[in-house]
Every structure is written in C-alpha cells, then in structure tokens.
Motif scaffolding. Sequence first.
Motif: not given
Lengths: 331, 271
Positions: A34-38
């Motif tokens: 969800q557009r978050r870099q994990t």
Amino acid sequence: MADTKVSHTITTDSRLSTVSNSRIEVENLSHAYQRRQTLDNISFDVSCGEIFGLLGPNGSGKTTLFRILSTLMPATSGTVRILGHDLATEVKAIRNLLGVVFQHPALDVKLTVVENLRHHGHLYGLAGRTLRSRISELLECFGVSDRSTERVERLSGGLQRRVEIAKALLHSPRVLLLDEPTSGLDVATRRQLNNYLGMLAQTEDILVLLTTHLLDDAEACNRVGILDVGKLVAIGAPNELKNQVGGDVILIESRDNETLGTAITERFGVSIVSTDNQLRVECKRGHEFVRNVVAAFPDVIQSVRFGKPTLQDVFVKLTGNPFVERKDRKN
Amino acid sequence: MLNPPQRAARKIKNLLPITTIWWREIIRFYRQRSRLFSAIAQPLVFWLLIGSGLSASFQPAGAADGPDYIEYFYPGIVVLVLLFTSIFATISVVNDRREGFLQAVLVAPVPRWRIVFAQALGGTTLALLQGLLLLIFTPMIGIRFGVTSLLLSLGVMTLLAFGLTNLGLLIAWRMDSTQGFHAIMNLLLIPIWLLSGAFFPSTGVPGWLAWAMKFNPLTYGLAAFRHSLYLDTTAKAFGEGPPWNLSLLITGLFCVLTYVGAILTASAQTN
C-alpha cells in the motif's frame, strides 16, 4: 563408522563445487505494501549448516521478509534464490525444500499429536511405513512420544512448540525457516530450543533462518542481520557486531538529559546518543569515565549503568533509535 | 516416461493431500459435536415453528389443491441445512489460514486447486450427511422415495452442497475476520436463501422481487431439489417454478463457477 566419514567428505566436496545449491541468496529485495516501503533493498547470503537470525523490533519488516522467503507472498522487486532455485519461478521445487515454523501455531488443536504429524506427512506425499517411522523418530527426538495420542489442546505451550518444530522437520527439509520461534516460551525452554537448532544446523547440515526480536535468541545465531524499518543495517557474527561498538556502554539517567548531555560532551569530548530518557555513551575504559562523570555532575545524575555492548547497543548505534516497536511501521 | 508403478505412486502422492485435508474436516466436525447440533437444530426449529404457524393461515400462492405450508417449506429447510453446514465448514478458513493449520498447508507443495477441492469436498460431505438426517422427515409430509427420486435427490443435494461450500470458501478466503464473514452471511447468504422460493413461491410477488428470484441461482437449485423429491410422488402444484432441466443445468453451472471462483480467490490471496 568409516562409512559415515566417507559420505561426510563427499557432501562437503559437493557443497564446495556447487555453492549456490547450498545457500539462500537474497539480492536487492524490496517490498512495498500500500505504497509503503516495508523492505528496502535488502541483500544477504546464508549457507547450509548455519543459523542466521534476523533481528529487529516489531514492525521492522521481519515478518514481511519471512513471508516472502516462505513462498507466501511475492516480493515487489529483487531476486531470491533458495538452494539454487529462483523464488519467483520455481516455487514448487522450493516448497519441497522448506520446513516452516510460524509464529502463530500451525497445529490443529482438535487433532492429536500423531494426527497432526500424519496430516503434514501426507501433504508432502509421505505415507505408510516411511511416515510412521519418521514420526516416531521425531517424537522421540523431541521428547513428546509419551503424549503422542493426546490432543494438541491439552499440551503446554512449550510442548506444542516442540511438536510444531517436529512437524516442520518431518519431510526432512534442507532449509528451516522460523518466525519468532521462541515467542511464548520460558527462558529454560528457549535456551533448549536454541541449542537444539544449533545442533540441527551442524549435524544435519540444514540451513536455519529465524526471525526474532529477542537479543538472547540472536546471540545464539552464527550470524545476525539487523533490520530497522525495512533496511538491513548490519550483518555479521554477534561478536563481530558488538566489537563495532567502541568499547563499553554507559547509560546515564538524569532530571535534565539535554543540559547534562551538552555539558558532558563539552567536558569529556565524547559523543552522546539520547534515547528515551537516557543518555548513551560509548567509550574505551568505561570504568574511568563513570568515575569521572559522576564526580563532575554529582547532583544532576540519578543513575549510571555500565556494561559491555549487547546487540541492542549495536542497533542503537547504527540506527540512533531505541530498540522498540515502531508503531507507524507495524506490518 | 514413467513406468506403471511409478505412475501409480505419483497418483497416490497427488491424491494424499486431498484425502488428508478432507479427512481433517470430517474429524474436526466430529470432535466439535456442538456444530452438528447447531447446524441441524436451528433449521429444524424454524421448520416446525414457522411451518406449523403459517400452515394455519397461509396457502402458498398458486398452490390451489393445497400442500400445507409445512410441506411447502420442507425442501427449503433441507437447503437451509446444507447452506448452514457448508458455511460453518468454511468459516474456519478465515482464522486457520492466518494463525492455524492452513498456514502449513499453504507452504507445502500442494497446488491451490487441490487444497480448495479438498476443502469443498469436506464441506460437501458434512452438509450431505446432515441433509440426509433431515430426509427422515419425508414420510411425515407424504413424500415417497423410489430409487430414482432418492438417487436424484441425493445428487441434487450433493451439487447444492458443493456449490454452497465453494461460495462459502470464495468469501472466507477473502475475509480477514470472522465478523466480516458473519456480516456477509446476513447480508448475502440468508437473502439468497429467502429469495430462492424456499419461503414463498415467486407467483404473485411484486415484479422486482420476481426478478430478484429469477436471477438467484439458488432458485434453480431449490426447484431442482423439489422436482427430484416429488419424482415418485403424485405431483402437487407449488406455483410456477423454473423447468426441471433448466434448474439442473443452472445448478451445475453454479457449482463450476463457484469452484473456479474459490480457486482464483485462494490463489490471489497467497501466491
């Protein structure tokens, strides 16, 4: 006896000739959710016979990495090769090689210990006499033979964990992946498990990769990768990493950390990291520094702790963050 | 090329995961006997209370020579038992795949379609067994079985159970919580059942409702079941339902589509 030796030598030789067939190779692995870099551009290698620990607080991306390696989730970019097989294209071959222990129990509590293992064996195409003898061998090895016909719900947490690991080893995997394997275990069982994993890696030449947020677990690994908000900030043997921290670690608590920090830096010329409500100083000959600093600011300092560096210190030094869960990055 | 024994061995290796997942569903059900009770008792109470209550005052529309309401309602109740059992059998998937046994199944070298097939087979078996229990009541309402009508009824029940279990799986594989599943069940599954002709025939209902019933796949499943139940009994008029062959065709299609849907959902959710 002689036979064993010969076969051992052969294994060693074949390992040398085909290195990538006995390694996990992770290259430039990134994952966004969800557009978050994990996971952010992670690379590392692990070899058979080695226990590799991924250490990081909750929310650092360990579980994401674990899910990718255990074939449950494709990564956004980067390559992973497990014993020579590409994770993106050879999932089935890889699944045959993997034994996986999940953080949440993957046992059916309504089934007995033996039933759980039998079902697991069937999933890997094991049946009949081969399966029966393998089950009793593992139950023996994990000390749960006498409870084998009981339902799993009647077993203690520690025993359930043992069954869980026995189950993951049933089909003789070459790679064992464990997500927070010691969670919910008491100290004694945890130590026992760590010892067992060490033995397993060496005698069976299995590649063991585990995730943990516990420093004790990480200390028991051959090598450790430290994760912080999706980045691999350090990798190496626990001792090697601890040597990176300059000498001793001193933690100081006071009523006004900011003022005291500035004063200490001015007076002693040491660099200070301020975390939570503590000041953290790394220096050689720490015992002398403690004596001097207490003598210099007797009224301001509330407590001083002096210690040899731990992996937690490595984490703090490398990231500048306290080793706690990052709520904003929880996966 | 594989020689025959090797081929046989491979076949067994491929079948083992299916039988083992199926068998686990059965054992779990047997060991949680409250499930058996709740899935069958609730519809039975519905049937006796609503059926008897409405029998006194209502005559199903278009049913001139008069089956009692309790008789009219009966096939619908069997379908409700199938629906409840299938759905309860699939609800475990929600937690199981995140924190339970299914996690290990998903990392095993078993193709997703085999996993879904085994789960659907498990739900179908359980639903069918409970549906069978309910067939005990058929003499009470004047249904007499011949070999054909019994086999056909069982066949239709199997199709319905398989389709409904797959519908349940299709939803469960998507859900993150069992609460979400319950919400879907109340908003989607119960209305599907209510508007299938189980509760009232489509004859004489307002136009929009008639259309909703016409587009409801379960309408055809129920019609097929009614037809097969009454094959060897003097037919009574239950109002205008869809024809027999169309009903069977759509029920079969419903099975195939829900199964494919469940496989696609399961594959999309994992890898």
